[in-house]
Design a protein around this motif. Structure first.
Motif, PDB file in Angstrom:
ATOM      1  N   SER A 810       0.838  -1.204   0.000  1.00 38.15           N
ATOM      2  CA  SER A 810       0.000   0.000   0.000  1.00 38.15           C
ATOM      3  C   SER A 810       0.871   1.251   0.000  1.00 38.15           C
ATOM      4  CB  SER A 810      -0.922  -0.009   1.223  1.00 38.15           C
ATOM      5  OG  SER A 810      -0.149  -0.103   2.414  1.00 38.15           O
ATOM      6  N   ASP A 811       2.025   1.194   0.670  1.00 39.31           N
ATOM      7  CA  ASP A 811       3.032   2.254   0.611  1.00 39.31           C
ATOM      8  C   ASP A 811       4.397   1.599   0.764  1.00 39.31           C
ATOM      9  OD1 ASP A 811       4.633   4.451   0.668  1.00 39.31           O
ATOM     10  OD2 ASP A 811       3.721   5.382   2.431  1.00 39.31           O
ATOM     11  N   PRO A 812       5.119   1.398  -0.344  1.00 35.03           N
ATOM     12  CA  PRO A 812       6.396   0.675  -0.270  1.00 35.03           C
ATOM     13  C   PRO A 812       7.557   1.511   0.247  1.00 35.03           C
ATOM     14  CG  PRO A 812       5.939   1.309  -2.532  1.00 35.03           C
ATOM     15  CD  PRO A 812       4.735   1.731  -1.724  1.00 35.03           C
ATOM     16  N   ARG A 813       7.401   2.825   0.367  1.00 38.31           N
ATOM     17  CA  ARG A 813       8.540   3.684   0.694  1.00 38.31           C
ATOM     18  C   ARG A 813       9.190   3.365   2.044  1.00 38.31           C
ATOM     19  NH1 ARG A 813       5.756   9.314   0.120  1.00 38.31           N
ATOM     20  NH2 ARG A 813       4.141   8.052   1.113  1.00 38.31           N
ATOM     21  N   PRO A 814       8.420   3.089   3.128  1.00 38.25           N
ATOM     22  CA  PRO A 814       9.088   2.781   4.407  1.00 38.25           C
ATOM     23  C   PRO A 814       9.935   1.518   4.364  1.00 38.25           C
ATOM     24  CG  PRO A 814       6.783   3.368   4.760  1.00 38.25           C
ATOM     25  CD  PRO A 814       6.957   3.183   3.296  1.00 38.25           C
ATOM     26  N   LEU A 815       9.685   0.643   3.398  1.00 37.80           N
ATOM     27  CA  LEU A 815      10.434  -0.608   3.323  1.00 37.80           C
ATOM     28  C   LEU A 815      11.764  -0.458   2.597  1.00 37.80           C
ATOM     29  CD1 LEU A 815       7.448  -2.965   2.422  1.00 37.80           C
ATOM     30  CD2 LEU A 815       8.598  -2.783   4.633  1.00 37.80           C
ATOM     31  N   ILE A 816      11.953   0.640   1.874  1.00 36.47           N
ATOM     32  CA  ILE A 816      13.170   0.817   1.079  1.00 36.47           C
ATOM     33  C   ILE A 816      14.336   1.115   2.018  1.00 36.47           C
ATOM     34  CG2 ILE A 816      14.286   2.192  -0.720  1.00 36.47           C
ATOM     35  CD1 ILE A 816      11.450   2.802  -1.791  1.00 36.47           C
ATOM     36  N   PRO A 817      15.411   0.326   1.984  1.00 38.68           N
ATOM     37  CA  PRO A 817      16.556   0.589   2.862  1.00 38.68           C
ATOM     38  C   PRO A 817      17.166   1.958   2.592  1.00 38.68           C
ATOM     39  CG  PRO A 817      16.706  -1.601   1.870  1.00 38.68           C
ATOM     40  CD  PRO A 817      15.592  -0.889   1.177  1.00 38.68           C
ATOM     41  N   SER A 818      17.559   2.646   3.644  1.00 37.44           N
ATOM     42  CA  SER A 818      18.140   3.986   3.498  1.00 37.44           C
ATOM     43  C   SER A 818      19.634   3.945   3.217  1.00 37.44           C
ATOM     44  CB  SER A 818      17.887   4.808   4.768  1.00 37.44           C
ATOM     45  OG  SER A 818      18.466   4.153   5.891  1.00 37.44           O
ATOM     46  N   ASP A 819      20.259   2.757   3.385  1.00 30.09           N
ATOM     47  CA  ASP A 819      21.710   2.651   3.233  1.00 30.09           C
ATOM     48  C   ASP A 819      22.100   1.806   2.026  1.00 30.09           C
ATOM     49  OD1 ASP A 819      20.678   0.342   4.238  1.00 30.09           O
ATOM     50  OD2 ASP A 819      22.271   0.000   5.718  1.00 30.09           O
ATOM     51  N   LEU A 820      21.340   1.900   0.927  1.00 27.42           N
ATOM     52  CA  LEU A 820      21.655   1.133  -0.272  1.00 27.42           C
ATOM     53  C   LEU A 820      22.992   1.572  -0.866  1.00 27.42           C
ATOM     54  CD1 LEU A 820      18.163   1.062  -2.028  1.00 27.42           C
ATOM     55  CD2 LEU A 820      19.348  -0.882  -1.002  1.00 27.42           C
ATOM     56  N   ASP A 821      23.718   0.635  -1.464  1.00 22.96           N
ATOM     57  CA  ASP A 821      24.971   0.952  -2.140  1.00 22.96           C
ATOM     58  C   ASP A 821      24.717   1.896  -3.310  1.00 22.96           C
ATOM     59  OD1 ASP A 821      26.244  -0.618  -0.380  1.00 22.96           O
ATOM     60  OD2 ASP A 821      26.810  -2.218  -1.771  1.00 22.96           O
ATOM     61  N   PRO A 822      25.756   2.641  -3.759  1.00 19.19           N
ATOM     62  CA  PRO A 822      25.575   3.601  -4.858  1.00 19.19           C
ATOM     63  C   PRO A 822      25.075   2.982  -6.161  1.00 19.19           C
ATOM     64  CG  PRO A 822      27.646   4.009  -3.706  1.00 19.19           C
ATOM     65  CD  PRO A 822      27.095   2.734  -3.154  1.00 19.19           C
ATOM     66  N   GLY A 823      25.278   1.668  -6.354  1.00 14.43           N
ATOM     67  CA  GLY A 823      24.836   1.056  -7.612  1.00 14.43           C
ATOM     68  C   GLY A 823      23.345   0.872  -7.737  1.00 14.43           C
ATOM     69  N   TRP A 824      22.578   1.161  -6.672  1.00 14.38           N
ATOM     70  CA  TRP A 824      21.132   0.945  -6.697  1.00 14.38           C
ATOM     71  C   TRP A 824      20.388   2.159  -7.261  1.00 14.38           C
ATOM     72  CZ3 TRP A 824      18.475  -3.437  -5.965  1.00 14.38           C
ATOM     73  CH2 TRP A 824      19.102  -4.492  -5.319  1.00 14.38           C
ATOM     74  N   ILE A 825      19.345   1.884  -8.018  1.00 12.49           N
ATOM     75  CA  ILE A 825      18.401   2.900  -8.492  1.00 12.49           C
ATOM     76  C   ILE A 825      17.065   2.614  -7.823  1.00 12.49           C
ATOM     77  CG2 ILE A 825      17.045   3.678 -10.475  1.00 12.49           C
ATOM     78  CD1 ILE A 825      19.458   3.122 -12.219  1.00 12.49           C
ATOM     79  N   VAL A 826      16.455   3.644  -7.262  1.00 12.46           N
ATOM     80  CA  VAL A 826      15.148   3.497  -6.603  1.00 12.46           C
ATOM     81  C   VAL A 826      14.116   4.285  -7.404  1.00 12.46           C
ATOM     82  CG1 VAL A 826      13.812   3.929  -4.521  1.00 12.46           C
ATOM     83  CG2 VAL A 826      16.205   3.199  -4.335  1.00 12.46           C
ATOM     84  N   ASP A 827      13.054   3.620  -7.810  1.00 10.98           N
ATOM     85  CA  ASP A 827      11.984   4.268  -8.578  1.00 10.98           C
ATOM     86  C   ASP A 827      10.651   3.928  -7.922  1.00 10.98           C
ATOM     87  OD1 ASP A 827      10.330   5.426 -10.407  1.00 10.98           O
ATOM     88  OD2 ASP A 827      11.012   4.265 -12.134  1.00 10.98           O
ATOM     89  N   VAL A 828      10.054   4.908  -7.256  1.00 12.71           N
ATOM     90  CA  VAL A 828       8.745   4.739  -6.619  1.00 12.71           C
ATOM     91  C   VAL A 828       7.664   5.039  -7.649  1.00 12.71           C
ATOM     92  CG1 VAL A 828       7.239   5.487  -4.747  1.00 12.71           C
ATOM     93  CG2 VAL A 828       9.716   5.396  -4.383  1.00 12.71           C
ATOM     94  N   ASP A 829       6.657   4.177  -7.723  1.00 13.35           N
ATOM     95  CA  ASP A 829       5.590   4.286  -8.727  1.00 13.35           C
ATOM     96  C   ASP A 829       6.170   4.283 -10.136  1.00 13.35           C
ATOM     97  OD1 ASP A 829       3.574   4.469  -6.746  1.00 13.35           O
ATOM     98  OD2 ASP A 829       3.973   6.614  -6.517  1.00 13.35           O
ATOM     99  N   PRO A 830       6.905   3.243 -10.529  1.00 12.62           N
ATOM    100  CA  PRO A 830       7.494   3.191 -11.873  1.00 12.62           C
ATOM    101  C   PRO A 830       6.406   3.063 -12.933  1.00 12.62           C
ATOM    102  CG  PRO A 830       7.707   1.057 -10.813  1.00 12.62           C
ATOM    103  CD  PRO A 830       7.160   1.994  -9.771  1.00 12.62           C
ATOM    104  N   VAL A 831       6.672   3.585 -14.122  1.00 12.31           N
ATOM    105  CA  VAL A 831       5.725   3.432 -15.234  1.00 12.31           C
ATOM    106  C   VAL A 831       6.095   2.236 -16.098  1.00 12.31           C
ATOM    107  CG1 VAL A 831       5.090   5.860 -15.314  1.00 12.31           C
ATOM    108  CG2 VAL A 831       7.029   5.053 -16.675  1.00 12.31           C
ATOM    109  N   SER A 832       7.249   1.627 -15.837  1.00 16.66           N
ATOM    110  CA  SER A 832       7.678   0.445 -16.586  1.00 16.66           C
ATOM    111  C   SER A 832       8.497  -0.456 -15.674  1.00 16.66           C
ATOM    112  CB  SER A 832       8.516   0.850 -17.802  1.00 16.66           C
ATOM    113  OG  SER A 832       9.107  -0.278 -18.421  1.00 16.66           O
ATOM    114  N   LEU A 833       8.352  -1.767 -15.842  1.00 16.72           N
ATOM    115  CA  LEU A 833       9.145  -2.738 -15.085  1.00 16.72           C
ATOM    116  C   LEU A 833      10.172  -3.426 -15.974  1.00 16.72           C
ATOM    117  CD1 LEU A 833       6.369  -4.416 -12.883  1.00 16.72           C
ATOM    118  CD2 LEU A 833       7.875  -2.502 -12.324  1.00 16.72           C
ATOM    119  N   LEU A 834      10.436  -2.864 -17.140  1.00 18.39           N
ATOM    120  CA  LEU A 834      11.376  -3.475 -18.081  1.00 18.39           C
ATOM    121  C   LEU A 834      12.819  -3.062 -17.793  1.00 18.39           C
ATOM    122  CD1 LEU A 834       9.340  -3.048 -21.373  1.00 18.39           C
ATOM    123  CD2 LEU A 834       9.448  -5.031 -19.857  1.00 18.39           C
TER     124      LEU A 834
END
Length: 834
Positions: A810-834
């Motif tokens: 229902s709201d995925p933002r609190p689950l996203i780790p705050s200490d992700l490595d620099p190689g990660w991209i975070v996209d909330v409400d993406p328009v594509s999963l490709l």
């Protein structure tokens, strides 16, 4: 002592820091000022975002100075930046710099020098870095990043700095844009006295006398300061001529600041608002009440759902006009630069001298000056794609989002990965402004919100051709007999164009292996014979989908991406549409040595070639990304087609946008199936939207129109609904699928993508984060679900392997780790999963 809270522009620093103001700045610094400040051993830019009464640290350092004497952010923009940070989980400073024109904001960097070129290292990355610095000399971090984009060079550089192999020093560039100044000339004395004084001088050169008199003529006719470059062109004069006249006291030379205005050369004819149709009048009453309402009692956002050609733009124009009458300003967003030429002329005609334009194809200077004019309240309406939302207008009363369903409103390249439609809704709430979304094909989530009364849905169900008098003049000018019918006493309307669906499987059975069905070929022939225009749509550029060997089956792939190379006839080269890699078409197979190298599929270039082969007399234009790379290319192609300099326009999704071309009587969809079967939950919605939009390009003028839609899946619900102009049936069926699968609007998604040059590291990191998330979900969010970790659909792009995790909650933002490595991209409400 006065303390300030500053967001520093230094990657990857997060958060804000407290400083104090020196006495000479205490009365000058305000919220939103861009400042320079010390940070460790560096000098950085930062934004003043607060005035804390007590600092968080016992000792604070002083602010050094102001980059701009005026604040560069409005209070509303500062609030919007914090909202963006919360919505996208991006770094606060990235949300702030998003709102500044290119060149004004500068991130602190480091300059690297090679100190010990004799040192040898076993690390391949270290070897590449040393070779680069030895070849090119000292380089900034951003220059190294560009040259070694696919290597993790920074950790290795840190080791080399500690060992003394490299030297590093902090640097901060000044802003790369500044106001433009030009030299001007004007008369210093009355014109009669100037000519008398000039005629009293001895004539030493007839040509010089003629040039100098011409200068006086120009300045007399203008009556004010004139740019010297214009004088040079008109009079053939030079600087020595102007200096001569200045020494006589006849003219004065000075410098003046000028605006770089991208609209300065745009022609338009001022116009008044036409009378609205009954449908438009009903809609306008609701919009009008919303604009006139008190900001404290603001109604729900408005969704204007109107079929293609139903007169949505006129509602926008009248809404902007009423907003300006209230003394407030307006933002109008359009999804593509391609839409801007037609849109901007309509707004200029209605509001001359009050319009500004912002988009990525403008020069840095043009964007900087437009931004400054907004800040100085010299512009009241700004038009452009998603970046125009961040123009520093004061007292914004209206935000219009045209074609609000369009995916180009979503930033997918860099953080913050915001959606301009959602951001416009949030910004309007903060400002007490009206937000008006318009679309013929609203996305599923937006319509669902309207059904649950989060938005007020307004309908325009009928296509309007225009007003009787204007269409009559157009018919007379073009020598055409109109095919429209009266709607009421002024407006004229026409039905949406009939769509014929052609099953390409049956064409193959009948022996037709052409790209064009028999129906489309015949329709094109009739269209051209009648002197009318056609649009052919295929959402794929190039000449072929892929190139393969018929002996061993090898498909030629990009060496940096797991994607097939596309053949481009114009270049006679293979190209990757993801990273830009190019190579020649091989004459033999690199795997088996076979000679049967073949091209499969079709793109816009091949469609153009097929049309020119089948109809040699046809004049064709291609409108895709390859044809529109240069500044002004969109408008050039559109103006040529609208000016009847071409018969057939062949293009990708650009031709599906809100174009109004009255002589287009035929639209051919060469393949309706492109993208329909991709493994993405929005594939059907995306197909329905683009088909409905491109179908809407036919029959918008005097002669009506028709559509030929070619497909291998004629029974697919998205194809059937688009052909029937039936949004509601598609919405209900798609909503049922989303409900059963637990996709938006019934949940929200967050997509986490990890990229690395090593496939092993990419998988290991993705699985580690996946396990961490799964543990967190089990203990904190039982209703959340993970999809993955799995390789992305495009498993490798630009030399990097990609793994993804999708959080569904229902709201995925609190689950996203705050200490992700620099190689990660975070996209909330993406328009594509490709």
């Amino acid at each position: 002592m006065i303390y300030v809270e500053v967001a520093v522009n230094l990657s990857p620093v997060r958060g804000t820091f407290h400083y104090h103001l020196p006495e000479d700045l205490e009365r000058h610094v305000r919220l939103g000022h861009l400042v320079t400040a010390p940070f460790g051993k560096r000098r950085v830019q930062g934004v003043v975002v607060g005035f804390p009464p007590v600092p968080e640290v016992p000792e604070t350092r002083p602010i050094e100075g102001l980059v701009d004497p005026e604040p560069v952010f409005t209070p509303g923009q500062l609030e919007l930046a914090r909202w963006l940070q919360a919505e996208t989980t991006a770094v606060f400073i990235d949300c702030l710099t998003l709102m500044l024109p290119p060149g004004l904001s500068q991130e602190a960097d480091s300059l690297y020098r090679l100190q010990r070129p004799d040192v040898r290292s076993e690390s391949r990355t270290a070897q590449r870095l040393m070779a680069l610095l030895e070849e090119r000399g000292p380089l900034r971090g951003r220059q190294i990043q560009h040259a070694l984009a696919h290597l993790r060079w920074k950790p290795q550089a840190e080791v080399m700095v500690r060992k003394g192999v490299l030297a590093r020093e902090p640097v901060l560039n000044p802003p790369s844009v500044r106001p433009r100044h030009v030299r001007t000339a004007r008369l210093s004395i009355p014109p009669e006295s100037a000519f008398t004084g000039f005629d009293e001088q001895p004539v030493r050169s007839a040509s010089a006398t003629r040039r100098r008199r011409a200068v006086l003529d120009i300045l007399t006719a203008d009556g004010g300061p004139v740019e010297v470059s214009r004088i040079y062109d008109a009079a053939g004069a030079n600087l020595s001529d102007l200096r001569y006249l200045e020494d006589l006291g006849l003219i004065g030379l000075s410098d003046a600041e000028v605006w770089r205005d991208p609209l300065a050369g745009v022609d338009f004819v001022p116009s008044d608002a036409p009378r609205l149709t009954p449908d438009q009048s009903r809609v306008w009453e609701v919009v009008r009440e919303a604009i006139l309402a008190s900001p404290s009692a603001l109604p729900r956002p408005l969704l204007l759902h109107g079929v293609t050609g139903s007169g949505k733009t006129e509602i926008y124009l009248q809404a902007v006009g009423l907003t300006l009458e209230q003394g407030r300003t307006a933002i109008v967003l359009v999804p593509e630069i391609a839409l801007t030429p037609q849109t901007i002329r309509r707004f200029l005609a209605r509001f001359p001298g009050r319009i500004g334009l912002l988009h990525s194809q403008l020069s840095e200077g043009e964007r900087f000056d437009t931004w400054r004019r907004c800040r100085a309240s010299e512009i009241q309406v700004i038009i452009g794609p998603r970046s125009a939302l961040f123009a520093p207008l004061s007292d914004i009363g209206l935000i219009v989002v045209d074609e609000a369903h369009d995916e180009s409103y979503k930033e997918q390249g860099t953080a913050p990965r915001y959606h301009a439609t959602d951001t416009a809704l949030g910004y309007a709430r903060m400002l007490g402004a009206v937000c008006l979304l318009g679309s013929a094909t609203p996305d599923i989530v937006t319509t669902y919100q309207a059904d649950h009364e989060l938005l007020h849905r307004l309908m325009l169900p009928q296509r309007i051709m225009g007003h009787r008098e204007r269409l009559g003049r157009q018919a007379e000018r073009l020598g055409r007999r109109p095919r429209y019918r009266p709607d009421h006493d002024q407006a004229l309307s026409i039905d949406l164009p009939p769509v014929r669906v052609v099953d390409m499987r049956q064409e193959l059975k009948a022996g037709n292996r052409s790209l064009f069905s028999r129906a489309l070929h015949q329709a094109l022939a009739e269209c051209l014979a009648g002197g009318e225009q056609a649009i052919l749509f295929l959402n794929r550029r190039g000449s072929s989908t892929y190139v393969f060997c018929r002996d061993c089956g090898l498909v030629l792939h990009c060496p940096r991406c797991d994607t097939p190379l596309t053949y481009h006839t114009a270049k006679e080269r293979l190209q990757c549409h993801h990273c830009g890699y190019e190579r020649r078409l091989p004459s033999t197979c690199p795997n088996c040595g076979g000679l049967r190298i073949r091209q499969f599929g079709a793109g816009t270039q091949r469609i153009q070639a097929e049309v020119e082969s089948a109809f040699p007399q046809a004049r064709t234009l291609r409108w895709d990304w390859d044809a529109t790379r240069s500044k002004g290319a969109h408008e050039f192609i559109l103006s040529r087609f609208a000016g009847l300099e071409a018969d057939v326009l062949i293009g990708t999704q650009m031709v599906a946008k809100g174009l109004d071309l009255p002589l287009v009587t035929l639209v051919g969809v060469v393949s309706a199936d492109t993208g329909l079967n991709l493994p993405d939950y929005r594939a059907a919605e995306r197909t329905f939207q683009v088909l409905t939009q491109v179908v809407g390009r036919a029959g918008r003028g005097l002669l009506g129109g028709r559509v030929i839609l070619q497909t291998y899946q004629p029974d697919h619900y998205a194809v059937r609904a688009a052909a029937a102009h039936d949004y509601q049936s598609f919405y209900e069926q798609e909503l049922g699928f989303r409900r059963s699968l637990g996709y938006p609007p019934f949940t929200r998604l967050a997509r986490l993508v990890f990229r690395d040059s090593s496939p092993t590291r990419a998988e290991t990191q993705a699985r580690y984060v996946g396990e961490t998330l799964q543990h967190k979900i089990q203990h904190e969010a039982a209703n959340a679900h993970l999809i993955g970790p799995v390789p992305c659909f495009y498993r490798r792009l630009r030399g990097e392997y990609r793994w993804q995790i999708v959080i569904r909650a229902s709201d995925p933002r609190p689950l996203i780790p705050s200490d992700l490595d620099p190689g990660w991209i975070v996209d909330v409400d993406p328009v594509s999963l490709l």
